[in-house]
Design an enzyme around this catalytic site. Structure first.
Site, PDB file in Angstrom:
ATOM      1  N   ASP A   8      61.062  53.783  12.664  1.00  0.00           N
ATOM      2  CA  ASP A   8      62.324  54.474  12.436  1.00  0.00           C
ATOM      3  C   ASP A   8      62.718  54.688  10.971  1.00  0.00           C
ATOM      4  OD1 ASP A   8      62.136  53.957  15.091  1.00  0.00           O
ATOM      5  OD2 ASP A   8      64.040  52.941  15.288  1.00  0.00           O
ATOM      6  N   GLU A  12      61.884  40.518  19.219  1.00  0.00           N
ATOM      7  CA  GLU A  12      61.483  41.867  18.814  1.00  0.00           C
ATOM      8  C   GLU A  12      60.703  41.868  17.502  1.00  0.00           C
ATOM      9  OE1 GLU A  12      63.645  46.243  18.138  1.00  0.00           O
ATOM     10  OE2 GLU A  12      64.815  44.400  18.024  1.00  0.00           O
TER      11      GLU A  12
END
Length: 367
Positions: A104, A337
């Protein structure tokens, strides 16, 4: 993202769908593995027959998917590729995000233009071309089609193309290219209000130096993709350089895995907006670490001047990843994560049994 309930939990920036915006064609990784296994089979079996039948049925759709990718993600210069969909007009982002790439907020060219070329996407397309050639052989595709994809794989992933488009000889790094300046920052700006009201403040990007077309000097996961996709010949000088760069603690190497962005980058650990915390700007992510381990495992089995170095890096990186992920699982009860590159502390979503579940493949050395 289907349904109001699901969309309500996702920020608007992450819901944008566009017919010319692509995500990494990672489905080719397992498909290539199936094709390679089938091609190496020495005896017929029900599983082999099922694999061949599946790949034969999938072939027309894979061709359509590949052609869509190869045309929609093509760069302005022939033979180049760029992720589409970056916002060239934003004033709020330090570096406009490239959500489509899956990385991202990883720093790309500071000013998105049609001149960009992205080295990770070129590497993905080289893999996709190789996968199509292998799948075509197993699926019984026409020889002409198989030869076309094999030729594309050789051309897209050639050392000559990588050197011409993405290689910085001074640093030994593979880099993106685009309209870029390092001299950008986020600053507070006051906006006058009518009727004597106090001014409003907004956090905006300020560009302090004119951008120019250049290789983008950010070293991190994106720079590893020629290695990850095994585009570097086993006897090449460039492979040796990448292995040396991997080991440097001031760049990507940590006791917890490879960090996503080197501290030498101007955007390392910086917020992208007032509220957008760094994401792919230093943290350790297991998905790219796994792909790097997969490449190191490959090079450790291929005779050449860098075989031993690849083997040592594989052993040490695997040990670091397992020690931290399993240790943090034992202490918190969760897979996470991502993990901090300074102290290994888990971060982000949990429980996260998405790509962090790759720890099972790392532990079992399934590459």
């Amino acid at each position: 993202i289907l349904g109001k309930e699901a969309r309500a939990r996702v920020p608007g920036d992450f819901m944008v769908q566009h017919p010319s915006h692509a995500n990494p064609p990672s489905l080719f990784l397992p498909l290539l593995a199936h094709a390679t296994s089938a091609a190496a089979a020495t005896a017929d079996s029900a599983e082999l027959a099922a694999t061949k039948a599946f790949l034969k049925r999938a072939w027309p759709r894979l061709e359509a998917w590949y052609q869509w990718f190869n045309t929609t993600q093509a760069g302005q210069t022939p033979g180049t590729y760029m992720w589409k969909g970056r916002d060239s007009s934003t004033e709020s982002e330090l570096n406009p995000k490239t959500l489509m790439s899956g990385l991202d907020d990883y720093p790309r060219a500071s000013h998105p233009t049609a001149d960009e070329r992205h080295v990770d996407l070129l590497a993905w397309m080289a893999l996709a071309s190789r996968a199509m050639a292998e799948i075509g052989l197993v699926a019984g595709a026409p020889a002409k089609a198989v030869a076309k994809y094999a030729s594309a794989a050789a051309a897209v992933g050639s050392m000559q193309r990588l050197q011409d488009l993405h290689y910085d000889a001074a640093s030994g790094q593979f880099r993106d290219y685009g309209l870029h300046t390092e001299d950008v920052e986020l600053v507070w700006r006051e906006i006058p209000q009518p009727n004597g009201q106090p001014p409003q403040r907004e956090y905006v990007r300020q560009v302090n130096a004119k951008p120019s077309l250049q290789l983008v000097p950010a070293f991190g996961y994106v720079a590893l993709f020629p290695l990850i996709m095994r585009l570097l010949p086993a006897d090449s000088h460039e492979l040796g350089q990448q292995l040396e760069l991997l080991r440097q603690e001031q760049l990507l190497w940590t006791d917890y895995g490879l960090r996503s962005l080197a501290p030498t980058s101007s955007i390392y650990k910086k917020y992208n907006t007032e509220h957008d915390a760094p994401y792919w700007r230093g943290q350790v992510w297991i998905n790219v670490n796994y792909l790097t381990l997969k490449a190191l495992h490959h090079y450790s089995t291929v005779a050449g001047p860098h075989q031993q170095a690849a083997a040592e890096l594989f052993t040490d990186l695997r040990a670091n990843l397992l020690a931290n992920i399993i240790g943090r699982y034992n202490s918190t009860g969760y897979l996470w994560e991502q993990y901090d590159d300074v102290d290994g502390v888990p971060k982000g979503s949990h429980p996260f049994t998405g790509w962090t579940a790759l720890v099972t493949l790392v532990a079992s050395e399934m590459f």
